[in-house]
Design a protein around this motif. Structure first.
Motif, mmCIF file in Angstrom:
data_model
loop_
_atom_site.group_PDB
_atom_site.id
_atom_site.type_symbol
_atom_site.label_atom_id
_atom_site.label_comp_id
_atom_site.label_asym_id
_atom_site.label_seq_id
_atom_site.Cartn_x
_atom_site.Cartn_y
_atom_site.Cartn_z
ATOM 1 N N ALA A 1 -2.455 -1.917 7.557
ATOM 2 C CA ALA A 1 -1.981 -0.565 7.830
ATOM 3 C C ALA A 1 -2.878 0.074 8.880
ATOM 4 C CB ALA A 1 -2.000 0.283 6.562
ATOM 5 N N SER A 2 -2.270 0.754 9.819
ATOM 6 C CA SER A 2 -3.062 1.493 10.807
ATOM 7 C C SER A 2 -3.473 2.828 10.206
ATOM 8 C CB SER A 2 -2.244 1.720 12.078
ATOM 9 O OG SER A 2 -1.148 2.560 11.805
ATOM 10 N N ALA A 3 -4.539 3.388 10.734
ATOM 11 C CA ALA A 3 -4.987 4.694 10.245
ATOM 12 C C ALA A 3 -3.911 5.744 10.461
ATOM 13 C CB ALA A 3 -6.280 5.091 10.951
ATOM 14 N N SER A 4 -3.199 5.658 11.590
ATOM 15 C CA SER A 4 -2.164 6.655 11.896
ATOM 16 C C SER A 4 -1.012 6.579 10.897
ATOM 17 C CB SER A 4 -1.628 6.451 13.318
ATOM 18 O OG SER A 4 -1.071 5.163 13.471
ATOM 19 N N SER A 5 -0.661 5.363 10.442
ATOM 20 C CA SER A 5 0.444 5.232 9.481
ATOM 21 C C SER A 5 0.075 5.819 8.128
ATOM 22 C CB SER A 5 0.840 3.756 9.328
ATOM 23 O OG SER A 5 -0.187 3.017 8.683
ATOM 24 N N ILE A 6 -1.217 5.852 7.831
ATOM 25 C CA ILE A 6 -1.677 6.441 6.576
ATOM 26 C C ILE A 6 -1.721 7.960 6.660
ATOM 27 C CG2 ILE A 6 -3.668 6.675 5.023
ATOM 28 C CD1 ILE A 6 -4.335 3.745 5.639
ATOM 29 N N PHE A 7 -2.266 8.477 7.756
ATOM 30 C CA PHE A 7 -2.494 9.915 7.831
ATOM 31 C C PHE A 7 -1.284 10.713 8.311
ATOM 32 C CE2 PHE A 7 -6.890 8.423 7.700
ATOM 33 C CZ PHE A 7 -7.404 9.287 6.752
ATOM 34 N N LYS A 8 -0.353 10.072 8.983
ATOM 35 C CA LYS A 8 0.836 10.793 9.468
ATOM 36 C C LYS A 8 1.600 11.480 8.335
ATOM 37 C CE LYS A 8 5.236 10.051 11.854
ATOM 38 N NZ LYS A 8 6.094 9.049 12.531
ATOM 39 N N MET B 1 0.838 -1.197 0.000
ATOM 40 C CA MET B 1 0.000 0.000 0.000
ATOM 41 C C MET B 1 0.872 1.247 0.000
ATOM 42 S SD MET B 1 -2.519 1.661 2.853
ATOM 43 C CE MET B 1 -3.635 0.307 3.063
ATOM 44 N N ILE B 2 0.525 2.203 -0.857
ATOM 45 C CA ILE B 2 1.193 3.499 -0.841
ATOM 46 C C ILE B 2 0.132 4.593 -0.736
ATOM 47 C CG2 ILE B 2 3.161 2.690 -2.203
ATOM 48 C CD1 ILE B 2 1.960 4.121 -4.619
ATOM 49 N N ILE C 1 3.319 2.830 2.744
ATOM 50 C CA ILE C 1 2.572 2.636 3.982
ATOM 51 C C ILE C 1 2.795 1.251 4.570
ATOM 52 C CG2 ILE C 1 0.296 2.660 5.054
ATOM 53 C CD1 ILE C 1 1.282 5.401 4.095
ATOM 54 N N SER C 2 2.671 0.215 3.742
ATOM 55 C CA SER C 2 2.832 -1.140 4.276
ATOM 56 C C SER C 2 3.113 -2.144 3.169
ATOM 57 C CB SER C 2 1.581 -1.575 5.044
ATOM 58 O OG SER C 2 0.487 -1.735 4.161
ATOM 59 N N LEU D 1 -6.467 -1.699 9.625
ATOM 60 C CA LEU D 1 -7.261 -1.791 8.413
ATOM 61 C C LEU D 1 -6.677 -2.908 7.553
ATOM 62 C CD1 LEU D 1 -7.463 2.015 7.588
ATOM 63 C CD2 LEU D 1 -9.207 0.619 8.680
ATOM 64 N N PHE D 2 -7.459 -3.948 7.298
ATOM 65 C CA PHE D 2 -6.996 -5.066 6.462
ATOM 66 C C PHE D 2 -7.555 -4.894 5.063
ATOM 67 C CE2 PHE D 2 -6.990 -6.608 10.800
ATOM 68 C CZ PHE D 2 -5.839 -7.358 10.870
ATOM 69 N N ILE D 3 -6.705 -4.927 4.054
ATOM 70 C CA ILE D 3 -7.203 -4.804 2.675
ATOM 71 C C ILE D 3 -6.554 -5.856 1.795
ATOM 72 C CG2 ILE D 3 -7.554 -2.334 2.962
ATOM 73 C CD1 ILE D 3 -5.208 -1.865 1.176
#
Length: 242
Positions: free
Chosen positions: A135-142, A108-109, A125-126, A240-242
């Motif tokens: 990926a956690s929400a914080s790792s995405i939005f940071k 994920m990017i 991201i992951s 968040l699992f995708i």
């Protein structure tokens, strides 16, 4: 003799564009069928030219990925002309195809965009397994917050399956849509790339909306009704699992 059809399939090229490209390479006015045959010399000439194009695409991708975030350190290469998505969305999709081309795990990017839809950052991201990434929400939005993003795009791949979104993809989109509203950063698009380079854009298919899905039979977006509101605590405390 080798048919153009075989070369196009090998390199995953759009048929019409491929015929036009081959015509330019071989200095022919018009080639209108993939059953056209080339000899070994012409074949090598075509492959050499295509590989040169692919290297240029990869260089563009590397340039695109230079303004990245590592932890809290921000590196922005000002000498790089930013990619603006207004009228250039296909260019971004081609870069993503090159990036995910031979990847055997889900990755994920996040792509940060400014107010004018210039790409100002691309963030890894992951990286997960063959069929899942976390990926956690914080790792995405940071990284989005640190780059001052006004809009963002989330991209991930399906190495083993088709580009068709999974149930988890829709749930992740809903969670990020709610989170982005809270943070005031526009969730511009959610993109899925499969192992063959096919791309599904939620924005293009008009489903960047809560609880909406795409009906591949009717080829129309639909709204899934009677869906409970997502628990905000779930978004921030769970993965968040995708």
């Amino acid at each position: 003799m080798i048919k153009l059809k075989e070369i196009a399939e090998q390199r995953n090229y759009n048929n019409i564009k491929f015929l036009k490209l081959v015509g330019e390479i071989l200095d022919l006015k018009e080639i209108n069928t993939l059953d056209y045959e080339v000899d070994e010399y012409e074949y090598q000439k075509i492959i050499k030219y295509i590989k040169k194009l692919e290297k240029e695409n990869i260089k563009q991708l590397n340039d695109l990925f230079k303004p990245v975030i590592s932890d809290i350190k921000i590196e922005i290469k000002e000498e790089i002309e930013p990619l603006n998505l207004m009228g250039n969305y296909k260019k971004l999709e081609n870069l993503l195809r090159q990036y995910y081309k031979n990847m055997d795990r889900e990755n994920m990017i996040a792509i940060s965009l400014n107010q004018d839809l210039d790409v100002i950052g691309v963030h890894n991201i992951s990286i997960g397994s063959e069929d899942r990434t976390v990926a956690s929400a914080s790792s995405i939005f940071k990284p989005l917050v640190l780059t001052g993003a006004k809009h963002f795009i989330i991209v991930h791949n399906h190495p083993l399956t088709k580009y068709i979104p999974s149930n988890a993809d829709y749930e992740t989109r809903d969670a990020l849509l709610i989170s982005s509203k809270i943070l005031g950063i526009d969730f511009f698009d959610f993109i899925v790339v499969d192992g063959k380079g096919k791309i599904f854009s939620f924005l293009e298919h008009d489903i960047m909306r809560l609880y909406s899905r795409y009906n591949f039979t009717t080829k129309k977006p639909i709204l899934v009704r009677n869906k409970p509101e997502l628990d905000i605590n779930y978004i921030y405390e769970h993965l968040l699992f995708i």
